[in-house]
Scaffold this motif. Structure first.
Motif, PDB file in Angstrom:
ATOM      1  N   SER A  72      -5.869   1.300 -49.998  1.00  0.00           N
ATOM      2  CA  SER A  72      -5.970   0.182 -49.067  1.00  0.00           C
ATOM      3  C   SER A  72      -6.188  -1.173 -49.734  1.00  0.00           C
ATOM      4  O   SER A  72      -6.006  -2.206 -49.101  1.00  0.00           O
ATOM      5  N   VAL A 125      -7.839  -5.331 -47.834  1.00  0.00           N
ATOM      6  CA  VAL A 125      -7.903  -4.582 -46.573  1.00  0.00           C
ATOM      7  C   VAL A 125      -9.328  -4.106 -46.312  1.00  0.00           C
ATOM      8  O   VAL A 125      -9.842  -4.218 -45.185  1.00  0.00           O
ATOM      9  N   ILE A 135      -4.961  -7.472 -40.997  1.00  0.00           N
ATOM     10  CA  ILE A 135      -5.217  -6.133 -41.522  1.00  0.00           C
ATOM     11  C   ILE A 135      -4.011  -5.223 -41.291  1.00  0.00           C
ATOM     12  O   ILE A 135      -3.548  -4.530 -42.214  1.00  0.00           O
ATOM     13  N   GLN A 149      -1.240  -6.101 -43.622  1.00  0.00           N
ATOM     14  CA  GLN A 149      -1.492  -5.640 -44.988  1.00  0.00           C
ATOM     15  C   GLN A 149      -1.306  -4.133 -45.114  1.00  0.00           C
ATOM     16  O   GLN A 149      -0.734  -3.641 -46.092  1.00  0.00           O
ATOM     17  N   VAL A 150      -1.780  -3.382 -44.112  1.00  0.00           N
ATOM     18  CA  VAL A 150      -1.651  -1.923 -44.143  1.00  0.00           C
ATOM     19  C   VAL A 150      -0.175  -1.524 -44.135  1.00  0.00           C
ATOM     20  O   VAL A 150       0.268  -0.702 -44.952  1.00  0.00           O
TER      21      VAL A 150
END
Length: 334
Positions: free
Chosen positions: A166, A170, A190, A193-194
């Motif tokens: 991650s 994150v 988030i 980014q994931v």
């Protein structure tokens, strides 16, 4: 609502509890639930926003158990392991998620089995997102478009066959969101980014053991809490029971940047916080408190990470600093 059962014990029942009484960090505005059994204790907090829902769960089995989670609604979102490692069966498909890893999926229903070892403490965050939030993402490409096309169908889909690390951004952003779940902008960031990380995930990571991952997370905690101190690569490697080459590579593999850069990142964040809460403090003292030693070290590191001069950042945020000071004084008067 979901149902939780244990393979040999049957249904695991939950009762409401005060979220501030649970053995995990309190999430503002959350509902909390607890299940106490002779084979283990299980807790979770749930917080719902317009476009996402977050569950933070803690599992404390006293013996080896197999928990099955079922929920007859569509799932779109990800699971992130905060502590320990769990082997899953997701709709019959084996997926092992290590501490610090995440996995994003769509499914027409939730049917997941978790294999937990006795006398361990597991912590996990699940984040379900609405299709409207997902479609806000600034993402293109075949993998993303193929996954997006499956949303709403009667077949499950995964962005990546394998979980991905991650990264520190994150993890840090999730910690911030759990402290204030109303931050929609951070929630979208988030998820962005994931998804981006999983699309880029090639599965070519160097082999890393459970013990090494846990030790690397302990080094991260050390840096977070002891950043003003002088620390060395050799010290971190020794604490994590690895040689320096292995430690350097695997810390970057798990968190996405070298350990020294993470130390600098923590020190810069601390410097910003000090400048906001105590705007009259000399910059030389700010540097000393954050572990930079001298003003020049702080100035160079600040420009390298933020691409702006330290003095300009302080002047630009002076109004915010005085606002925080006023709020602090008012709270002390009440």
């Amino acid at each position: 609502m979901f149902t939780l059962s244990e393979r040999h014990k049957g249904i695991v029942s939950f009762v409401p509890n005060d979220p501030k009484e649970l053995p995990q960090s309190y999430i503002p505005g959350s509902l909390a639930y607890q299940s106490t059994n002779n084979f283990g204790d299980f807790y979770y907090q749930e917080v719902q926003q317009e476009n996402f829902t977050i569950w933070r769960s803690t599992y404390r089995p006293y013996e080896d158990v197999s928990l099955r989670v079922k929920r007859e609604v569509k799932w779109l979102g990800f699971r992130m392991m905060l502590k320990k490692h769990i082997s899953h069966l997701f709709l019959g498909r084996p997926i092992a998620i290590m501490q610090g890893q995440m996995h994003f999926a769509y499914s027409p229903l939730t049917d997941v089995e978790l294999m937990l070892k006795g006398n361990e403490i597991y912590e996990v965050v699940d984040m379900q997102v609405s299709p409207s939030l997902f479609y806000q993402l600034k993402q293109r490409g075949r993998t993303f478009e193929a996954f997006a096309a499956m949303i709403g169908s009667d077949k499950p889909a995964w962005i990546s066959d394998k979980p991905a690390w991650s990264s520190y951004t994150v993890l840090d952003n999730m910690e911030n969101l759990l402290q204030d779940p109303t931050q929609d902008k951070i929630a979208v960031e988030i998820v962005q980014q994931v998804v981006t990380t999983l699309i880029k995930n090639k599965g070519h990571d160097k082999k890393i053991t459970y013990e090494q991952v846990e030790n690397i997370f302990l080094i991260r905690e050390m840096i977070q809490h002891r950043f003003p101190e002088a620390m060395t690569l050799q010290q971190w490697a020794k604490e994590s029971r690895m040689n320096t080459t292995d430690f350097k590579y695997k810390f970057r593999q798990v968190f996405g940047l070298p350990a020294y850069k993470y130390l600098t990142f923590q020190r810069i964040n601390a410097a910003k916080e000090i400048m906001l809460t105590d705007p009259q403090l000399p910059l030389s003292e700010v540097a000393r408190r954050c572990g930079f030693g001298t003003y020049n070290n702080l100035r160079r590191a600040f420009y390298s990470t933020d691409k702006t001069k330290l003095s300009l950042w302080r002047d630009k945020n002076l109004g915010m600093a005085f606002q925080l000071l006023i709020e602090l004084l008012l709270s002390e008067m009440l």
